[in-house]
Scaffold this motif. Structure first.
Motif, mmCIF file in Angstrom:
data_model
loop_
_atom_site.group_PDB
_atom_site.id
_atom_site.type_symbol
_atom_site.label_atom_id
_atom_site.label_comp_id
_atom_site.label_asym_id
_atom_site.label_seq_id
_atom_site.Cartn_x
_atom_site.Cartn_y
_atom_site.Cartn_z
ATOM 1 N N PRO A 100 124.170 21.392 0.822
ATOM 2 C CA PRO A 100 123.325 20.768 -0.205
ATOM 3 C C PRO A 100 123.825 21.117 -1.601
ATOM 4 O O PRO A 100 124.270 22.243 -1.842
ATOM 5 C CB PRO A 100 121.950 21.376 0.061
ATOM 6 N N GLU A 101 123.793 20.164 -2.480
ATOM 7 C CA GLU A 101 124.254 20.404 -3.851
ATOM 8 C C GLU A 101 123.401 21.481 -4.510
ATOM 9 O O GLU A 101 122.174 21.367 -4.549
ATOM 10 C CB GLU A 101 124.180 19.112 -4.657
ATOM 11 N N TRP A 121 128.272 19.934 9.473
ATOM 12 C CA TRP A 121 127.246 20.243 8.484
ATOM 13 C C TRP A 121 127.814 20.170 7.072
ATOM 14 O O TRP A 121 128.951 20.580 6.814
ATOM 15 C CB TRP A 121 126.681 21.638 8.736
ATOM 16 N N LEU A 122 127.006 19.640 6.168
ATOM 17 C CA LEU A 122 127.389 19.497 4.760
ATOM 18 C C LEU A 122 126.510 20.406 3.900
ATOM 19 O O LEU A 122 125.364 20.691 4.247
ATOM 20 C CB LEU A 122 127.235 18.048 4.303
ATOM 21 N N PRO A 164 120.887 12.960 4.845
ATOM 22 C CA PRO A 164 120.747 13.734 3.605
ATOM 23 C C PRO A 164 119.674 14.821 3.670
ATOM 24 O O PRO A 164 119.662 15.722 2.824
ATOM 25 C CB PRO A 164 120.375 12.664 2.576
ATOM 26 N N ASP A 165 118.787 14.731 4.662
ATOM 27 C CA ASP A 165 117.717 15.718 4.777
ATOM 28 C C ASP A 165 118.170 16.936 5.584
ATOM 29 O O ASP A 165 117.919 18.084 5.190
ATOM 30 C CB ASP A 165 116.489 15.078 5.422
ATOM 31 N N TYR A 204 130.786 26.714 2.529
ATOM 32 C CA TYR A 204 130.922 26.103 3.857
ATOM 33 C C TYR A 204 132.393 26.011 4.271
ATOM 34 O O TYR A 204 132.771 25.202 5.106
ATOM 35 C CB TYR A 204 130.308 24.696 3.853
ATOM 36 N N CYS A 217 121.351 17.412 6.256
ATOM 37 C CA CYS A 217 122.644 17.763 5.658
ATOM 38 C C CYS A 217 123.762 17.821 6.698
ATOM 39 O O CYS A 217 124.419 18.864 6.880
ATOM 40 C CB CYS A 217 122.558 19.077 4.880
ATOM 41 N N TYR A 218 123.989 16.723 7.383
ATOM 42 C CA TYR A 218 125.115 16.643 8.311
ATOM 43 C C TYR A 218 125.710 15.240 8.288
ATOM 44 O O TYR A 218 125.089 14.287 7.797
ATOM 45 C CB TYR A 218 124.709 17.043 9.732
ATOM 46 N N TYR A 260 123.514 10.721 -2.345
ATOM 47 C CA TYR A 260 123.078 11.924 -1.638
ATOM 48 C C TYR A 260 123.530 13.183 -2.381
ATOM 49 O O TYR A 260 124.668 13.256 -2.858
ATOM 50 C CB TYR A 260 123.651 11.950 -0.215
ATOM 51 N N LYS A 261 122.680 14.168 -2.433
ATOM 52 C CA LYS A 261 123.008 15.424 -3.101
ATOM 53 C C LYS A 261 123.655 16.377 -2.091
ATOM 54 O O LYS A 261 123.097 17.400 -1.692
ATOM 55 C CB LYS A 261 121.744 16.046 -3.701
ATOM 56 N N LEU A 262 124.841 16.003 -1.669
ATOM 57 C CA LEU A 262 125.574 16.754 -0.659
ATOM 58 C C LEU A 262 126.995 17.020 -1.145
ATOM 59 O O LEU A 262 127.601 16.171 -1.795
ATOM 60 C CB LEU A 262 125.627 15.976 0.659
#
Length: 515
Positions: A239-240, A236-237, A120-121, A174, A123-124, A145-147
């Motif tokens: 971040p919200e 990669w994700l 979550p930090d 993305y 973002c992957y 997680y804010k993803l």
């Protein structure tokens, strides 16, 4: 009594197949080696306009681990048995699970569904191929997680790994999925296995954050190819964002599509509009919410007058532009004012629609959900438009210039109407490119209509290529046809790589026209 195979691979005898099957059973267990008409039913569903007999697999193998995949590949290499791999097989408009060649063994990876890591930090995520978007979505929400995910339109049942390997796209910032991929683990045709990029370093700390590693970058050659089997992928994700503002601009006349691309492209390139914006035709939007039979009598092409009636009844525009703003409320409001001022200066008779005006409107909600990576299956409503289970996606690419919109839509409509089909389409405008997504919907239960659909698709491929528009994806029934339009030079390079990595040609023969 042994179960009868539904088909045999070319140049492989029953005796050889039986030897291989015994080894497959030792690797997977009998319950994961599917043979015979009844067990193969899930793998016979196709929506492309070709006879299933031409793409009938011989049997299906359901692997659960990388080690099983390695062992299976070694058996196939030993007996020279072709194998067609997929993640979940839900690629409906591009061939589902059907192999390019009759008799090919299916390697079904849907049971390889471990979420190996979500960070979550940084973002992957690191995933196996059988993980679905819904599974990853649920996992992220359970963990708090804010993803956000980026997913294709029929998202819930599709695989992030599978979609990325076929270079699919999504609707968030993305949305260029292969661009957001970082690190693969690949099984080659001889059963050897390696990790791309930084993954080659033992206990690598950077395999999911730095794409390139050292030396040639290899990840790309394994997408849309048959050079290896991906058993793990990093991606990669997003971040919200603090705020999200989806919006729609409806345009009243068909000719407006050319100008809207010119007006919005600079805003897209400058990231004032951060995601690829979609320009959907009336029929593309209406197909999921109205009945064709209420407007069209019989199987002929829909008329302009009938489309106008749909517009009047639904309130849709000739073109409906969807995009989103992502960031702080203040930043979004500033960009929203820029977009409004630019559009207002260039158009009359248009409408700006946001969540405030649209409320729970199902079409707007569907588009908004796509642009924030929420799970949906609503696009499958397109298949009710004509009925009969036939659908083939035709997807040419052009520069993001307005002149290509009317040229392409007129060409597509002319060809599709010639064969009695409707032009159901949208444009997706990226940073500099524009995808023209056309769904050729037809009745697969009608042999005559299926032939017309086949010929229509072939003509679309040839005529668009003649005007410089290449298709970026296609179904397994038309891979040779599309590959031919790209010329012999690049196909020759593809074949050289194939011979080097898979000299016996066992991995997915015919994929992207490569054997």
């Amino acid at each position: 009594m042994a179960k009868k195979l539904t088909a045999l691979p070319k140049n492989v005898s029953v005796e050889t197949m039986n030897k291989a099957i015994k080894e497959f059973v030792k690797i997977l267990g009998e319950e994961n080696v599917l043979i015979g008409d009844e067990e193969m039913v899930p793998y016979k569903k196709i929506m492309m306009a070709v006879p299933i007999e031409e793409h009938m697999p011989s049997l299906a193998l359901q692997a659960s681990t990388k080690e099983q995949v390695i062992a299976i590949v070694k058996v196939c290499n030993k007996y020279v048995i072709p194998i067609w791999t997929f993640s979940t097989g839900k690629n409906m408009g591009y061939g589902t699970a059907a192999p390019a060649q009759r008799g090919t063994v299916i390697l079904d990876l849907h049971k390889m569904n471990k979420i190996i890591e979500v960070n979550p930090d940084l973002c992957y995520a690191v995933l196996e191929p059988g993980v679905t978007y819904q599974q990853l979505f649920d996992y992220i929400h359970e963990k708090g997680y804010k993803l956000w995910l980026s997913c294709p339109a029929p998202s819930a049942i599709a695989s992030p790994v599978g979609n990325t390997m076929d270079r699919g796209v999504g609707y968030t910032p993305y949305g260029e999925h292969f661009m957001m991929q970082c690190g693969m683990e690949i099984v080659l045709a001889d059963g050897s296995c390696f990790k791309t990029g930084m993954g080659g370093i033992k206990n690598s700390t950077s395999s999911t954050v730095f794409k390139w590693g050292y030396g040639p970058s290899l990840d790309g050659i394994f997408t849309q190819s048959n050079y290896g089997i991906c058993v793990q992928m990093g991606m990669w994700l997003m971040p919200e964002p603090p705020a999200f503002k989806p919006f729609c601009i409806t345009l009243d006349t068909v000719e407006d599509v050319e100008k809207i691309v010119e007006v919005l492209r600079p805003l897209r390139i400058a990231n004032i509009i951060p995601n690829a914006f979609t320009i959907a035709s009336t029929l593309y939007e209406a197909a999921g919410v109205v009945n064709r039979a209420d407007y069209v009598d019989g199987n002929r092409s829909i008329t302009e007058a009938e489309i106008e009636k749909i517009k009047k009844d639904t309130g849709m525009g000739s073109w409906n532009v969807y995009a989103g703003l992502y960031g702080t409320p203040e930043g979004n409001e500033m960009n929203w004012n820029i977009i409004q001022s630019v559009v207002n200066a260039n158009f009359k008779g248009h409408k700006f629609l946001t969540s405030k005006e649209m409320g729970d409107d199902p079409v707007f909600k569907y588009r908004a959900d796509l642009m924030r990576g929420y799970m949906t299956l609503q696009e499958f409503g397109l298949y009710n438009w004509r009925g009969g289970g036939g659908s083939m996606w035709f997807a040419p690419v052009s520069p993001a210039e307005g002149k290509h919109t009317l040229n392409q839509s007129a060409l597509a409509k002319k060809i599709m109407n010639k064969y009695g089909f409707d032009y159901v389409a949208e444009f997706i405008v990226g940073w500099r490119d524009m995808h023209h997504i056309i769904d050729l919907l037809y009745n697969r239960n009608d042999p005559e209509e299926m032939k017309r659909a086949h010929d229509c698709y072939a003509e679309l491929v040839h005529e668009f290529a003649a005007q410089g528009y290449g298709v970026y994806r296609t179904s397994s029934g038309f891979m040779d046809l599309v590959a031919e339009t790209y010329g012999p030079e690049i196909r020759g390079v593809f074949q050289k790589i194939k011979r080097a990595l898979d000299p016996k040609g066992i991995l997915a023969p015919g994929k992207s026209g490569i054997y």
